[in-house]
Design an enzyme around this catalytic site. Structure first.
Site, PDB file in Angstrom:
ATOM      1  N   ARG A  91       0.787  -1.216   0.023  1.00  0.00           N
ATOM      2  CA  ARG A  91      -0.099   0.289   0.201  1.00  0.00           C
ATOM      3  C   ARG A  91       0.828   1.038  -0.107  1.00  0.00           C
ATOM      4  O   ARG A  91       0.716   2.233  -0.714  1.00  0.00           O
ATOM      5  CB  ARG A  91      -0.887  -0.075   1.205  1.00  0.00           C
TER       6      ARG A  91
ATOM      7  N   ASN B 225      -6.274  -2.360   2.689  1.00  0.00           N
ATOM      8  CA  ASN B 225      -6.407  -3.773   2.740  1.00  0.00           C
ATOM      9  C   ASN B 225      -7.751  -4.030   3.280  1.00  0.00           C
ATOM     10  O   ASN B 225      -8.516  -3.756   3.715  1.00  0.00           O
ATOM     11  CB  ASN B 225      -5.632  -4.152   4.144  1.00  0.00           C
TER      12      ASN B 225
END
Length: 92
Positions: free
Chosen positions: A33, A51
């Protein structure tokens, strides 16, 4: 014609693109990320990466069409942290 204003001057909004991609593989707990947001920022895109409970990462991005396409190619290209096995893209 719809025109938006950016720091570089007017830009035709028809040149704007959006991406909603579900990234599969080993992409959680490996800096995926963070790297995605950093890459998108370097490209000048607005981006978020989240997520999801099933182990995937949801990536959303907005900006010039060609630059959004460049981010998608990066997601699929194998140079991301972890191991991407598949990227599903929704039409936005």
């Amino acid at each position: 014609m719809a025109v938006g204003v950016t720091g570089d001057g007017p830009r035709d909004r028809r040149d704007e693109g959006a991406l909603r991609a579900l990234v599969h593989g080993h992409v959680q707990g490996v800096g995926f990320r963070w790297a995605t947001r950093r890459r998108a920022g370097a490209l000048g895109l607005e981006c978020d990466a989240q997520n999801l409970p099933d182990g995937t990462v949801l990536v959303t991005a907005r900006g010039p069409v060609d630059t959004v396409a460049e981010l998608l190619a990066w997601l699929r290209g194998g140079s991301t942290p972890g191991h991407v096995t598949r990227v599903d893209v929704d039409e936005v």
